[in-house]
Write an enzyme that holds these catalytic residues in place. Structure first.
Site, PDB file in Angstrom:
ATOM      1  N   ARG A   1      39.535  17.486 -23.260  1.00  0.00           N
ATOM      2  CA  ARG A   1      39.879  18.746 -23.920  1.00  0.00           C
ATOM      3  C   ARG A   1      39.794  18.620 -25.438  1.00  0.00           C
ATOM      4  O   ARG A   1      39.756  19.605 -26.144  1.00  0.00           O
ATOM      5  CB  ARG A   1      41.255  19.268 -23.490  1.00  0.00           C
ATOM      6  CG  ARG A   1      41.175  20.065 -22.186  1.00  0.00           C
ATOM      7  CD  ARG A   1      42.465  20.810 -21.888  1.00  0.00           C
ATOM      8  NE  ARG A   1      43.574  19.892 -21.670  1.00  0.00           N
ATOM      9  CZ  ARG A   1      43.828  19.303 -20.498  1.00  0.00           C
ATOM     10  NH1 ARG A   1      43.076  19.551 -19.457  1.00  0.00           N
ATOM     11  NH2 ARG A   1      44.855  18.466 -20.378  1.00  0.00           N
TER      12      ARG A   1
ATOM     13  N   ALA B   1      38.172   2.281 -33.466  1.00  0.00           N
ATOM     14  CA  ALA B   1      38.975   2.824 -34.566  1.00  0.00           C
ATOM     15  C   ALA B   1      38.873   4.340 -34.668  1.00  0.00           C
ATOM     16  O   ALA B   1      38.751   4.911 -35.744  1.00  0.00           O
ATOM     17  CB  ALA B   1      38.589   2.181 -35.895  1.00  0.00           C
TER      18      ALA B   1
ATOM     19  N   HIS C   1      30.920   2.651 -36.344  1.00  0.00           N
ATOM     20  CA  HIS C   1      31.156   2.028 -35.028  1.00  0.00           C
ATOM     21  C   HIS C   1      31.851   2.942 -34.024  1.00  0.00           C
ATOM     22  O   HIS C   1      33.059   2.893 -33.806  1.00  0.00           O
ATOM     23  CB  HIS C   1      31.828   0.652 -35.116  1.00  0.00           C
ATOM     24  CG  HIS C   1      33.016   0.543 -36.045  1.00  0.00           C
ATOM     25  ND1 HIS C   1      34.141   1.353 -35.958  1.00  0.00           N
ATOM     26  CD2 HIS C   1      33.246  -0.304 -37.067  1.00  0.00           C
ATOM     27  CE1 HIS C   1      35.000   0.985 -36.891  1.00  0.00           C
ATOM     28  NE2 HIS C   1      34.507  -0.012 -37.572  1.00  0.00           N
TER      29      HIS C   1
ATOM     30  N   ASP D   1      28.076  -5.144 -37.927  1.00  0.00           N
ATOM     31  CA  ASP D   1      29.458  -5.240 -38.428  1.00  0.00           C
ATOM     32  C   ASP D   1      29.830  -6.720 -38.525  1.00  0.00           C
ATOM     33  O   ASP D   1      30.973  -7.116 -38.251  1.00  0.00           O
ATOM     34  CB  ASP D   1      30.434  -4.503 -37.521  1.00  0.00           C
ATOM     35  CG  ASP D   1      31.749  -4.166 -38.241  1.00  0.00           C
ATOM     36  OD1 ASP D   1      32.717  -3.778 -37.565  1.00  0.00           O
ATOM     37  OD2 ASP D   1      31.813  -4.322 -39.479  1.00  0.00           O
TER      38      ASP D   1
ATOM     39  N   HIS E   1      32.598  -5.219 -28.399  1.00  0.00           N
ATOM     40  CA  HIS E   1      33.237  -4.067 -29.035  1.00  0.00           C
ATOM     41  C   HIS E   1      33.160  -2.815 -28.190  1.00  0.00           C
ATOM     42  O   HIS E   1      33.952  -1.890 -28.382  1.00  0.00           O
ATOM     43  CB  HIS E   1      32.620  -3.802 -30.411  1.00  0.00           C
ATOM     44  CG  HIS E   1      33.145  -4.702 -31.473  1.00  0.00           C
ATOM     45  ND1 HIS E   1      32.839  -6.032 -31.548  1.00  0.00           N
ATOM     46  CD2 HIS E   1      34.000  -4.465 -32.490  1.00  0.00           C
ATOM     47  CE1 HIS E   1      33.468  -6.585 -32.571  1.00  0.00           C
ATOM     48  NE2 HIS E   1      34.183  -5.651 -33.169  1.00  0.00           N
TER      49      HIS E   1
ATOM     50  N   SER F   1      38.202  -8.130 -35.046  1.00  0.00           N
ATOM     51  CA  SER F   1      38.090  -8.125 -36.497  1.00  0.00           C
ATOM     52  C   SER F   1      36.651  -7.993 -36.989  1.00  0.00           C
ATOM     53  O   SER F   1      36.342  -8.293 -38.118  1.00  0.00           O
ATOM     54  CB  SER F   1      38.662  -9.444 -37.010  1.00  0.00           C
ATOM     55  OG  SER F   1      38.450  -9.557 -38.379  1.00  0.00           O
TER      56      SER F   1
END
Lengths: 276, 438
Positions: free
Chosen positions: B275, B268, B264, B326, B304, B361
């Site tokens: 840079r 996360a 994904h 997911d 998401h 979640s």
């Protein structure tokens, strides 16, 4: 000879398709009585094939009891090559209609014994009772199938080396690369087509005009093999205006004047009266 | 000579082609006789469109299927003088390869990460339900869990083909526990792990077995990850980077060792920085080894990932985009509280949060919703949207062209869609396994 002159390619294709449709329907083919059709490849008959497919899809025509014999096939070109005549017939005709594979016949250019293949093809035609209607096109050099200038007018199915003109005309199907075009082909002979009960030649486009002139206004000559059909009792030439550009005005006017008679050949068949 | 011996000798003289003629003869005389499976061909008529390498097929093109695979009808016609035994009218639907979901944690009340006695039943239940979304193959995903859970769950499910019973299982996707504490997202912190010395051995201790594992997500900045990535890749397991705070060079190093997927994208992981683009920079990295590609999962549920970010990723690297759901336990269920792994989550509308927080979640979007949303948000073509859910995941897992494509010889796992990309019917191995309205 009947010379059928339509305004453009689409109209010529439609006229030819209707003629074929009517011939098949009038024959009333059945399991013991197949209609045998000789078929060409190339860009000229594409419109005609599209129309025939349309008639099948509308339910007006079935190819269940039709046997087909193609005129020619390249030698040495793999059968599944996109430019082989097997691929052409599959993609442009067979896959869209209800014809059975065992009723289609196309020369196999990849057998070990090409002569035997040609002989066997002739025998298959005989076994099928001969060809009812052979449809063909004409090359810019006046050839029918791959019977190049100089071919015997009584020739049978055989191996032929292609003329330069033909190779150049075909290059457009091989990315314009002359080296990729096959140089030999198996073809029905002029004599083979002459044996058919009826012959229909499709000719469209200005680039075919000189060949048409040579074929019907000059003498029978093996340098313009289509001219052989002057000696066939039932020949139809279906063309568009552009293909008549090299003909005498007198010829064109004569045959255009007969269109009202010839158009009767392509009228829609009367529908069956409904049974109670 | 004895009859049997004579028959044996004669066999050598009979050409194979003679038998074909016998079949036709027999079929003519015994039309009621059982056809051999090899002779049964099905043509799917009036397809709207079929995505192919060369673009969308003509509307009148038929798709042919035999023995569970896409058939070349020209070969059937000329080689076997065969024709279709059965016609299916697709009524102008779009025919696409069946969707492949490589990240799905459960659904319909089932949580794959729950250590229960009947994990196999749970996977089968979800496998059957996701046929409705056009999914024909999937990777049941386990989030970070303690070793007991892996030891209990993994042996209960094996890689197997799909069918009327449900979508095929391609193998587990093990998302964690070797991930970054900083980027754990909704994963439970207490079960996170690092690689102790002896990398792969430690991993094997935690998981128990890798036999039916297709994908492992890990954080490459964890010390000792390099050899693990290499060894997993050599075993044919897809290594994915995710739940990680790695910088671009750490990510590139992992790709050199064999990693090929990003779990994904954007979620996360460190955000893109001009840079140090971090893992996101893999999309345009010039240090990907020749002949290899990096794919990235996108949860295109509209939640998401901001559509603008989705478009940036898509435009930067369109051929690597893999749609994933997911999806969590609550997918398919009404709003409320449900369990995921070792935690409780809460559904609010189309959002699913860690209960009591605003941490996402997992999603409750279905794969077909993701395809539609992706097409609408990115403005891509129908073909691109469908490839992101079929061709790309198949390429990621190395199972293309058997899956994810409609080439001659590919498995006939298909989904029939209407113009709006809603699923009308799903097929596995040429057999209809779900139809809308039934």
């Amino acid at each position: 000879m009947k010379l059928i002159i339509l305004n453009d390619y689409d109209q010529a294709s439609e006229w030819a398709a209707k003629y074929i449709r009517n011939k098949i329907l009038q024959f009333i083919p059945g399991p013991n009585k197949y209609f045998t059709l000789g078929l060409p490849t190339g860009s000229t008959p594409l419109g005609c094939y599209k129309k025939l497919i349309e008639y099948y899809k509308n339910g007006d025509l079935s190819f269940q009891y039709v046997k087909t014999f193609n005129m020619d096939e390249y030698v040495g070109l793999p059968r599944d090559h996109p430019e082989s005549y097997h691929s052409f017939m599959w993609n442009n005709f067979f896959k869209h209609i209800d014809i059975k594979a065992e009723n289609t016949h196309i020369l196999d250019g990849n057998t070990a014994d090409l002569e035997a293949e040609c002989d066997s093809f002739e025998k298959k035609i005989t076994a099928a009772g001969g060809i009812q209607l052979f449809v063909g096109g004409i090359g810019p050099d006046g050839h029918i199938a791959f019977n190049e200038p100089g071919s015997s007018l009584v020739s049978r199915t055989r191996v032929k080396t292609l003329a330069k003109d033909t190779i150049m005309a075909n290059a457009r199907f091989f990315d314009g690369d002359l080296s990729k075009v096959p140089t030999m082909a198996l073809t029905v002979g002029v004599g083979t087509v002459m044996d058919a009960k009826e012959v229909m030649i499709l000719i469209t486009g200005a680039h075919k005009a000189f060949a048409l002139y040579k074929a019907i206004e000059e003498g029978v000559n093996h340098m313009w093999t289509v001219s052989a059909f002057q000696q066939h009792p039932q020949t139809i030439f279906v063309c568009d205006e552009d293909a008549t550009l090299e003909l005498r005005v007198k010829t064109v006017k004569y045959f255009k004047g007969m269109m009202h008679v010839h158009n009767k050949l392509v009228e829609s068949p009367p529908s069956e009266p409904k049974k109670n | 000579m004895p009859l049997l011996q004579a028959m044996e000798q004669a066999c050598g003289d009979i050409q194979v082609t003679a038998i074909h003629a016998w079949f036709r003869h027999a079929r003519g005389y015994f039309p009621g006789a059982q056809r051999e499976k090899t002779l049964l061909a099905m043509s799917m008529r009036s397809c709207g469109q079929t995505p192919t390498d060369g673009g969308i097929h003509e509307p009148t093109e038929d798709l042919w299927v035999r023995e569970g695979r896409i058939l070349d009808p020209e070969k059937l016609f000329f080689d076997e003088q065969g024709y279709a035994d059965k016609h299916v009218d697709c009524e102008g639907s779009i025919i696409a390869p069946g969707f492949i979901d490589v990240q799905i944690n459960g659904g319909y009340g089932i949580d794959f990460s729950q250590a229960s006695e009947d994990v196999s039943d749970g996977v089968s239940f979800v496998a059957k339900k996701i046929l409705e979304h056009g999914v024909t193959s999937f990777c049941p995903t386990l989030v970070t869990s303690p070793p007991e859970v892996y030891h209990k769950v993994l042996p209960q499910v094996t890689v197997h083909d799909g069918g009327p019973h449900g979508a095929g299982v391609l193998g587990f996707h093990l998302e964690g526990p070797f991930i970054s504490a900083e980027k754990k997202g909704a994963h439970p912190e207490k079960y996170l792990r690092t690689f102790k010395s002896g990398g792969l051995e430690h991993l094997m201790e935690v998981y128990g077995s890798l036999d039916d594992v297709a994908i492992v997500t890990l954080a490459p900045e964890l010390p000792g990850s390099q050899s693990v990535v290499r060894e997993l890749s050599q075993r044919g397991i897809t290594v994915s980077l995710g739940h990680s705070a790695a910088d671009l060079s750490q990510a590139e190093e992992a790709v050199q060792q064999g990693a090929s997927f990003i779990t994904h994208l954007f979620n996360a992981m460190l955000p893109f920085h001009h840079r140090d683009p971090g893992i996101v920079g893999l999309l345009t990295s010039d240090r990907i080894p020749a002949g290899r590609a990096v794919y990235y999962g996108m949860i295109a549920d509209g939640i998401h990932t901001n559509p603008a970010a989705l478009r940036i990723a898509h435009r930067a690297h369109p051929s690597g985009l893999v749609l994933v759901t997911d999806a969590i336990t609550a997918m398919g269920l009404p709003p409320g509280r449900h369990t995921l792994g070792q935690q409780v989550i809460e559904i609010q509308g189309l959002h699913a949060y860690v209960a009591g927080t605003k941490t996402l979640s997992g999603s409750i979007a279905t794969m077909d919703m993701c395809v539609r949303h992706f097409k609408q948000a990115s403005g891509c073509s129908v073909q691109e949207a469908l490839e992101a859910a079929s061709l790309h995941p198949a390429q990621l897992l190395g199972i293309s062209p058997k899956k994810g494509k409609l080439d001659y010889g590919s498995d006939a796992d298909l989904v029939l869609l209407d113009e709006g990309l809603n699923v009308k019917a799903t097929y596995i191995s040429g057999e209809e396994v779900w139809r809308k309205g039934q």
